[in-house]
Each structure stands twice: as structure tokens, then as C-alpha cells.
Design a protein around this motif. Structure first.
Motif, PDB file in Angstrom:
ATOM      1  N   ALA A 197     -11.348  -4.128   7.434  1.00 14.18           N
ATOM      2  CA  ALA A 197     -11.287  -5.482   7.195  1.00 14.18           C
ATOM      3  C   ALA A 197     -10.765  -6.349   8.380  1.00 14.18           C
ATOM      4  O   ALA A 197     -10.455  -5.699   9.357  1.00 14.18           O
ATOM      5  CB  ALA A 197      -9.948  -5.409   6.208  1.00 14.18           C
ATOM      6  N   TYR A 198     -10.670  -7.825   8.048  1.00 16.88           N
ATOM      7  CA  TYR A 198     -10.341  -8.667   9.200  1.00 16.88           C
ATOM      8  C   TYR A 198      -9.397  -9.645   8.810  1.00 16.88           C
ATOM      9  O   TYR A 198      -9.234 -10.098   7.288  1.00 16.88           O
ATOM     10  CB  TYR A 198     -11.619  -9.568   9.612  1.00 16.88           C
ATOM     11  CG  TYR A 198     -12.587  -8.616  10.046  1.00 16.88           C
ATOM     12  CD1 TYR A 198     -13.017  -8.482  11.485  1.00 16.88           C
ATOM     13  CD2 TYR A 198     -13.717  -7.973   9.339  1.00 16.88           C
ATOM     14  CE1 TYR A 198     -13.840  -7.777  12.145  1.00 16.88           C
ATOM     15  CE2 TYR A 198     -14.700  -7.099   9.862  1.00 16.88           C
ATOM     16  CZ  TYR A 198     -14.820  -7.270  11.496  1.00 16.88           C
ATOM     17  OH  TYR A 198     -15.718  -6.570  12.029  1.00 16.88           O
TER      18      TYR A 198
ATOM     19  N   ASN B 180      -8.777   0.409   4.939  1.00 20.11           N
ATOM     20  CA  ASN B 180      -7.841   1.192   5.679  1.00 20.11           C
ATOM     21  C   ASN B 180      -7.738   1.062   7.163  1.00 20.11           C
ATOM     22  O   ASN B 180      -7.028   1.843   8.289  1.00 20.11           O
ATOM     23  CB  ASN B 180      -8.162   3.125   5.500  1.00 20.11           C
ATOM     24  CG  ASN B 180      -7.682   3.228   4.055  1.00 20.11           C
ATOM     25  OD1 ASN B 180      -6.637   3.227   3.843  1.00 20.11           O
ATOM     26  ND2 ASN B 180      -8.670   3.691   3.260  1.00 20.11           N
ATOM     27  N   VAL B 181      -8.745   0.321   7.786  1.00 23.27           N
ATOM     28  CA  VAL B 181      -8.831  -0.186   9.184  1.00 23.27           C
ATOM     29  C   VAL B 181      -8.913  -1.646   8.984  1.00 23.27           C
ATOM     30  O   VAL B 181      -9.634  -2.269   8.498  1.00 23.27           O
ATOM     31  CB  VAL B 181      -9.632   0.609  10.037  1.00 23.27           C
ATOM     32  CG1 VAL B 181      -9.348   2.097  10.313  1.00 23.27           C
ATOM     33  CG2 VAL B 181     -11.043   0.647   9.252  1.00 23.27           C
ATOM     34  N   MET B 182      -8.338  -2.242  10.179  1.00 25.14           N
ATOM     35  CA  MET B 182      -8.288  -3.699  10.311  1.00 25.14           C
ATOM     36  C   MET B 182      -8.435  -4.406  11.540  1.00 25.14           C
ATOM     37  O   MET B 182      -7.707  -3.497  12.627  1.00 25.14           O
ATOM     38  CB  MET B 182      -7.407  -4.300   9.783  1.00 25.14           C
ATOM     39  CG  MET B 182      -7.188  -5.975   9.623  1.00 25.14           C
ATOM     40  SD  MET B 182      -5.674  -6.584   8.802  1.00 25.14           S
ATOM     41  CE  MET B 182      -6.245  -7.072   7.110  1.00 25.14           C
TER      42      MET B 182
ATOM     43  N   ASP C 115      -6.184  -9.768   2.994  1.00 21.99           N
ATOM     44  CA  ASP C 115      -7.195  -9.454   3.666  1.00 21.99           C
ATOM     45  C   ASP C 115      -7.542  -8.208   3.761  1.00 21.99           C
ATOM     46  O   ASP C 115      -8.507  -7.474   3.895  1.00 21.99           O
ATOM     47  CB  ASP C 115      -6.913 -10.194   5.136  1.00 21.99           C
ATOM     48  CG  ASP C 115      -7.120 -11.580   5.190  1.00 21.99           C
ATOM     49  OD1 ASP C 115      -7.922 -12.349   4.305  1.00 21.99           O
ATOM     50  OD2 ASP C 115      -6.656 -12.335   5.777  1.00 21.99           O
ATOM     51  N   LEU C 116      -6.319  -7.148   3.902  1.00 20.55           N
ATOM     52  CA  LEU C 116      -6.523  -5.878   3.834  1.00 20.55           C
ATOM     53  C   LEU C 116      -7.323  -5.248   2.649  1.00 20.55           C
ATOM     54  O   LEU C 116      -8.198  -4.281   2.611  1.00 20.55           O
ATOM     55  CB  LEU C 116      -5.491  -5.180   4.228  1.00 20.55           C
ATOM     56  CG  LEU C 116      -5.221  -3.717   4.462  1.00 20.55           C
ATOM     57  CD1 LEU C 116      -6.207  -3.223   5.503  1.00 20.55           C
ATOM     58  CD2 LEU C 116      -3.828  -3.171   4.343  1.00 20.55           C
TER      59      LEU C 116
ATOM     60  N   ARG D 158       0.873  -1.168   0.148  1.00 20.47           N
ATOM     61  CA  ARG D 158       0.187   0.142  -0.012  1.00 20.47           C
ATOM     62  C   ARG D 158       0.987   1.147   0.033  1.00 20.47           C
ATOM     63  O   ARG D 158       1.016   1.964   1.118  1.00 20.47           O
ATOM     64  CB  ARG D 158      -1.009   0.093   1.436  1.00 20.47           C
ATOM     65  CG  ARG D 158      -2.072  -0.960   1.042  1.00 20.47           C
ATOM     66  CD  ARG D 158      -3.117  -0.887   0.022  1.00 20.47           C
ATOM     67  NE  ARG D 158      -3.843   0.339   0.620  1.00 20.47           N
ATOM     68  CZ  ARG D 158      -4.753   0.518   1.355  1.00 20.47           C
ATOM     69  NH1 ARG D 158      -5.392  -0.777   1.854  1.00 20.47           N
ATOM     70  NH2 ARG D 158      -5.360   1.681   1.663  1.00 20.47           N
ATOM     71  N   HIS D 159       1.374   1.708  -1.114  1.00 25.80           N
ATOM     72  CA  HIS D 159       2.129   2.971  -1.081  1.00 25.80           C
ATOM     73  C   HIS D 159       1.456   3.926  -1.037  1.00 25.80           C
ATOM     74  O   HIS D 159       2.148   5.168  -0.953  1.00 25.80           O
ATOM     75  CB  HIS D 159       2.859   2.847  -2.336  1.00 25.80           C
ATOM     76  CG  HIS D 159       3.666   1.769  -2.858  1.00 25.80           C
ATOM     77  ND1 HIS D 159       5.023   1.994  -2.577  1.00 25.80           N
ATOM     78  CD2 HIS D 159       3.727   0.601  -3.410  1.00 25.80           C
ATOM     79  CE1 HIS D 159       5.800   0.787  -2.723  1.00 25.80           C
ATOM     80  NE2 HIS D 159       5.178  -0.079  -3.127  1.00 25.80           N
TER      81      HIS D 159
END
Length: 256
Positions: free
Chosen positions: A145-146, A170-172, A165-166, A106-107
Motif C-alpha cells: 500500500a501507499y 501488510n507492507v506500505m 490507505d493501508l 489491525r488487531h
């Protein structure tokens, strides 16, 4: 002249002014995480990509409390885990696995933050995960995401599964493990983590009663409003200066 000042001047003279700014913001974030009680002794990590063409990023020195992190003792590593600028410190292998996975894929993510709070771990361990029960949850619910727990993250092969999975979220929630947030700046990353952590804590309080589910129109409105980079970067620009002022009041030595 003290050894600490010599170390500061040496590190600062060997890097760009842009990197020094990122180091100070990241060190401030460490101090703020400690202030909110979201740290876990010397474990868990916050990272930031170093400005420039190289895939280098900064991590905390292993064995140091978050309240001890400074701009100069942050460790610069590459995606292979090699220390790029030797300042006498090392990084935690488990922290490197998770953060390097995200920075590799994720750049768009300048910053990645991962913590193990009681509330975050509890909600991550619930089969339902995070529920859309509060306004705080609505800020991140659509962007969540999980990733299933695989034990302590020492296997570099896990990086591919973390990234898969991501996806573009932007949150997991790391199942049975903790929370993770990304951002195009340290400011927006911290803001996402703040809302995720608050949402988890609020959910635990709600679960002692019968939840009142918001209507779908409100849920959809929040998704349309906050499911974009510009909203978070804008909020970050508004909120982060006040957080830096708080870090200054707590202990301005983080900037050294």
C-alpha cells in the motif's frame, strides 16, 4: 547488586511471561535493524502488541539508539499514548501516531516496523513506487500500500488516513518518508520488512540500466504463494531463531 539488574527484576516481576517473551523478541529486532544499518539515529520505531485483552503496545524509549534498546527499557503505552508501566522512559509522539493507528485498526498485527533507509525513502519518493523487478520485490509487491506524506506525523487525525490507505495490506511505502511492515508475529513482520528493504535497494541498482520485466505468470505465482498469513508465519518460524542467535552474538544484553 547493580541498578540495572534491579530495574530488570522489577520490570520482569510486574509483567506476564508472555509479555517478557515479546519484549525480548522486539528488543532483538531493534538490535538487528541497527546491525543491518536500517536505523536513523534515535528516530523511527518498531512496536509490538502486548499479549492480553488490553490494547497496549511496546515502543522504544525516545532518545535511545536502536543498539541500546533492551527488553526492560521498552515503553508500554495504550492507544491514547499514556504510559501504562512507568519505567522512566517516554516515547516519540510521531512514532506513536503511526504505530497506534495501525494497532487500533489491525488487531491481526502483533508487530509494526517502520524505518527510514536511503533505499526505502528513495523508492517511496519515485512516482512508480516499487516495481516488480526482482524476486525480493515479488514477495511483497502484491501486498503493498501507499500513503502520501503529510509532514512529520504529529497530527492524530492522520491516523484515519494511514488506516484507510493501508487497508488489508501488510507492507506500505510512506511517500517521501520510508517503509512500513506488519506481521502476526515479530518474526513475520521482520521478514516482510527485510524483503521490502532488499527490494528497494535492488531496484535502485537496477535503475541504472534497462530493467528486464518478469513474465506475468511468475508474478501471479508469487502472489498466490505468498499472499496469505500462513506462508509468512511459517517462514518467520523458520528464520527468526537464526536471527535471535545473530542478536545474541552481537550483544546478548538486549534480553535484559
Amino acid at each position: 547488586m547493580s541498578e540495572a539488574i534491579l530495574e530488570l527484576k522489577e520490570i520482569k516481576n510486574r509483567i506476564s511471561s508472555e509479555e517478557w517473551t515479546v519484549r525480548q523478541d522486539l528488543a532483538a529486532a531493534y538490535r538487528l535493524i541497527a546491525h543491518y544499518g536500517w536505523d536513523d539515529m534515535v528516530f523511527t520505531h518498531l512496536s509490538a502488541r502486548v499479549p492480553g485483552p488490553d490494547d497496549h503496545f511496546l515502543l522504544n524509549p525516545y532518545g535511545y539508539q536502536f543498539s541500546e534498546v533492551t527488553a526492560s527499557n521498552l515503553v508500554k503505552v495504550d492507544l491514547g499514548g499514556n504510559v501504562v508501566l512507568d519505567n522512566g522512559f517516554e516515547v516519540n509522539a510521531a512514532g506513536f501516531t503511526i504505530h497506534s493507528a495501525v494497532h487500533m485498526a489491525r488487531h491481526d498485527a502483533l508487530a509494526v516496523m517502520h524505518v527510514h533507509t536511503d533505499a526505502g525513502v528513495a523508492v517511496a519518493a519515485m512516482q512508480e513506487g516499487l516495481l516488480p523487478l526482482s524476486q525480493h520485490a515479488m514477495f511483497v509487491y502484491h501486498d503493498l500500500a501507499y500513503h502520501d506524506w503529510e509532514g512529520v506525523a504529529l497530527d492524530l487525525d492522520e491516523r484515519e488516513r494511514v488506516v484507510a490507505d493501508l487497508g488489508d495490506k501488510n507492507v506500505m511505502l510512506l511517500r517521501n518518508h520510508g517503509t512500513l511492515a506488519l506481521g502476526g508475529s515479530i518474526a513475520s513482520c521482520f521478514l516482510r520488512l527485510y524483503y521490502l528493504e532488499r527490494a528497494c535497494k535492488i531496484q535502485l541498482g537496477i535503475m541504472s540500466g534497462t530493467p528486464n520485466m518478469p513474465n506475468q505468470q511468475a508474478i501471479d505465482m508469487m502472489q498466490q504463494t505468498f499472499n496469505n498469513r500462513d506462508s509468512w508465519e511459517g517462514l518467520g518460524r523458520i528464520a527468526w531463531p537464526s536471527m535471535r542467535r545473530l542478536a545474541d552474538r552481537l550483544d546478548p544484553n538486549y534480553k535484559t
